[in-house]
Design a protein around this motif. Structure first.
Motif, mmCIF file in Angstrom:
data_model
loop_
_atom_site.group_PDB
_atom_site.id
_atom_site.type_symbol
_atom_site.label_atom_id
_atom_site.label_comp_id
_atom_site.label_asym_id
_atom_site.label_seq_id
_atom_site.Cartn_x
_atom_site.Cartn_y
_atom_site.Cartn_z
ATOM 1 N N VAL A 275 0.850 -1.191 0.000
ATOM 2 C CA VAL A 275 0.000 0.000 0.000
ATOM 3 C C VAL A 275 0.884 1.238 0.000
ATOM 4 O O VAL A 275 1.751 1.397 0.872
ATOM 5 C CB VAL A 275 -0.940 0.012 1.220
ATOM 6 C CG1 VAL A 275 -1.780 1.291 1.224
ATOM 7 C CG2 VAL A 275 -1.849 -1.218 1.213
ATOM 8 N N VAL A 276 0.672 2.105 -0.986
ATOM 9 C CA VAL A 276 1.472 3.319 -1.120
ATOM 10 C C VAL A 276 0.553 4.504 -1.407
ATOM 11 O O VAL A 276 -0.545 4.341 -1.946
ATOM 12 C CB VAL A 276 2.518 3.187 -2.248
ATOM 13 C CG1 VAL A 276 3.510 2.078 -1.939
ATOM 14 C CG2 VAL A 276 1.848 2.934 -3.592
ATOM 15 N N TYR A 277 1.025 5.679 -1.044
ATOM 16 C CA TYR A 277 0.308 6.910 -1.385
ATOM 17 C C TYR A 277 0.473 7.165 -2.880
ATOM 18 O O TYR A 277 1.565 6.986 -3.434
ATOM 19 C CB TYR A 277 0.862 8.067 -0.570
ATOM 20 C CG TYR A 277 0.075 9.350 -0.683
ATOM 21 C CD1 TYR A 277 -1.276 9.388 -0.374
ATOM 22 C CD2 TYR A 277 0.693 10.529 -1.092
ATOM 23 C CE1 TYR A 277 -2.000 10.569 -0.465
ATOM 24 C CE2 TYR A 277 -0.015 11.716 -1.183
ATOM 25 C CZ TYR A 277 -1.371 11.727 -0.874
ATOM 26 O OH TYR A 277 -2.087 12.893 -0.977
ATOM 27 N N TYR A 278 -0.605 7.578 -3.536
ATOM 28 C CA TYR A 278 -0.609 7.609 -4.997
ATOM 29 C C TYR A 278 0.412 8.567 -5.602
ATOM 30 O O TYR A 278 0.858 8.372 -6.735
ATOM 31 C CB TYR A 278 -2.017 7.928 -5.510
ATOM 32 C CG TYR A 278 -2.427 9.393 -5.471
ATOM 33 C CD1 TYR A 278 -2.517 10.143 -6.636
ATOM 34 C CD2 TYR A 278 -2.747 10.020 -4.269
ATOM 35 C CE1 TYR A 278 -2.916 11.472 -6.612
ATOM 36 C CE2 TYR A 278 -3.142 11.342 -4.234
ATOM 37 C CZ TYR A 278 -3.226 12.069 -5.406
ATOM 38 O OH TYR A 278 -3.611 13.382 -5.376
ATOM 39 N N LYS A 279 0.819 9.592 -4.867
ATOM 40 C CA LYS A 279 1.786 10.556 -5.395
ATOM 41 C C LYS A 279 3.234 10.086 -5.246
ATOM 42 O O LYS A 279 4.143 10.711 -5.795
ATOM 43 C CB LYS A 279 1.627 11.905 -4.694
ATOM 44 C CG LYS A 279 0.347 12.647 -5.039
ATOM 45 C CD LYS A 279 0.320 14.005 -4.357
ATOM 46 C CE LYS A 279 -0.938 14.789 -4.719
ATOM 47 N NZ LYS A 279 -0.974 16.122 -4.052
ATOM 48 N N ASP A 280 3.444 9.003 -4.515
ATOM 49 C CA ASP A 280 4.811 8.600 -4.176
ATOM 50 C C ASP A 280 5.463 7.668 -5.187
ATOM 51 O O ASP A 280 6.655 7.372 -5.074
ATOM 52 C CB ASP A 280 4.834 7.923 -2.801
ATOM 53 C CG ASP A 280 4.545 8.904 -1.674
ATOM 54 O OD1 ASP A 280 4.620 10.126 -1.924
ATOM 55 O OD2 ASP A 280 4.232 8.451 -0.560
ATOM 56 N N ILE A 281 4.698 7.165 -6.165
ATOM 57 C CA ILE A 281 5.258 6.192 -7.097
ATOM 58 C C ILE A 281 5.121 6.683 -8.532
ATOM 59 O O ILE A 281 4.316 7.560 -8.841
ATOM 60 C CB ILE A 281 4.576 4.816 -6.966
ATOM 61 C CG1 ILE A 281 3.059 4.935 -7.175
ATOM 62 C CG2 ILE A 281 4.899 4.185 -5.627
ATOM 63 C CD1 ILE A 281 2.376 3.608 -7.332
ATOM 64 N N ASN A 282 5.926 6.086 -9.393
ATOM 65 C CA ASN A 282 5.919 6.412 -10.814
ATOM 66 C C ASN A 282 5.741 5.115 -11.597
ATOM 67 O O ASN A 282 6.711 4.409 -11.873
ATOM 68 C CB ASN A 282 7.225 7.109 -11.201
ATOM 69 C CG ASN A 282 7.276 7.456 -12.681
ATOM 70 O OD1 ASN A 282 6.239 7.549 -13.342
ATOM 71 N ND2 ASN A 282 8.475 7.635 -13.204
ATOM 72 N N LEU A 283 4.491 4.785 -11.907
ATOM 73 C CA LEU A 283 4.209 3.562 -12.660
ATOM 74 C C LEU A 283 4.488 3.821 -14.133
ATOM 75 O O LEU A 283 3.836 4.646 -14.764
ATOM 76 C CB LEU A 283 2.756 3.132 -12.457
ATOM 77 C CG LEU A 283 2.396 2.646 -11.051
ATOM 78 C CD1 LEU A 283 0.923 2.290 -10.968
ATOM 79 C CD2 LEU A 283 3.247 1.448 -10.654
ATOM 80 N N GLN A 284 5.458 3.121 -14.682
ATOM 81 C CA GLN A 284 5.892 3.375 -16.059
ATOM 82 C C GLN A 284 5.178 2.461 -17.043
ATOM 83 O O GLN A 284 4.621 1.454 -16.681
ATOM 84 C CB GLN A 284 7.406 3.182 -16.144
ATOM 85 C CG GLN A 284 8.163 4.141 -15.232
ATOM 86 C CD GLN A 284 9.653 3.858 -15.188
ATOM 87 O OE1 GLN A 284 10.096 2.736 -15.432
ATOM 88 N NE2 GLN A 284 10.441 4.876 -14.864
#
Length: 284
Positions: A275-284
């Protein structure tokens, strides 16, 4: 060495039932003192006395009661195919709890006036558990479900649907008329297409306007999560994502679950996720 609060348990199958055309519901004995938060996962060794399959399989928890841990799964490879053949009383090895969880703290939830759960396929599992935990602590909150599935063969039995959700939006890639009559007394709406056929509908737009500060919890395949982040770009809804990934070890040892961070570098989902905060990741 296992980390603090994480243990390796002997557990036993209490049920292993096929509940629709695609999903199985596995029940395993709950070890004494074991607890887990919604969104966390367990790693299960299906053949404790064999090296095959070599790696444990990660599973989200679908429900937790006094004596049993419930796991919803789908056959996707040799490991889950083998698991589907196991009978009641079979011993498994389970490590957990692992990973991060959806927010449930009073300091956070006191500001929330509505909950939206967005599930794609088997991604319903941790969100169902989250709904259970929210209702147990914050009964006054509306919980709304948006559930994307391929067709009616993926619909869960009515008993798993009707208790927690104020409204349900189903998006089916192959929609048939009969599906709208499956759940009696359910405030359900059915759409054809992916989850965005529901999220972009007039009905959803009317519903979301009821809330001033909703939270979104989302679980599904990466393309769906990436599309959700794009959809939410100009809406700024507070959102948490549960990512699906290969997790061979669960302890940041195999490095198989790395996901790029928005700020650069990587997070490892077995520890800093799923579970991660949506602004913290970069789904490529």
């Amino acid at each position: 060495m296992l980390k603090k609060d994480i243990s390796d348990y002997d557990v036993f199958i209490t049920k292993n039932d096929k509940i629709n055309e695609n999903y199985y519901l596995l029940g395993i004995s709950r070890p004494s003192g074991f607890d887990i938060m919604a969104g966390q996962f367990v790693n299960i060794k299906i053949e404790p006395n064999s090296i095959q399959p070599f790696l444990r399989r990660p599973f989200s928890v679908f429900y937790l009661d006094k004596y049993e841990i419930g796991i919803l799964y789908q056959i996707k490879g040799e490991g889950t195919k083998l698991l589907s053949t196991k009978k009641n009383g079979t011993k498994l090895k389970m490590i957990g709890p692992l990973g991060t969880s959806f927010p449930l703290e009073d300091s956070f939830m006191k500001n929330i006036d509505g909950v939206f759960l967005i599930a794609g396929g088997i991604g319903i599992a941790p969100l169902f558990f989250y709904a259970n935990r929210i209702k147990a602590k914050y009964e006054y909150l509306d919980i709304n479900l948006i559930y994307g599935i391929r067709d009616g063969g993926f619909l869960l039995p009515e008993d798993y649907i009707k208790y927690y959700f104020s409204s349900i939006f189903f998006s089916l890639e192959r929609k048939k008329v009969y599906e709208e009559n499956i759940y009696s007394g359910c405030n359900c709406k059915f759409f054809e297409g992916n989850i965005f056929s529901a999220l972009n509908s007039f009905e959803f737009d009317s519903l979301i306007k009821k809330y001033n500060n909703p939270i979104f919890a989302v679980c599904g395949p990466d393309p769906m999560l990436k599309a959700f982040i794009e959809w939410n770009k100009d809406k700024y809804f507070e959102s948490y994502l549960s990512l699906e990934s290969f997790m061979g070890c669960g302890f940041h040892a195999c490095l198989g679950c790395a996901v790029p961070k928005s700020s650069g570098g990587y997070i490892y989902l077995c520890e800093e996720g799923p579970v991660v905060y949506y602004k913290d990741i970069n789904l490529q």
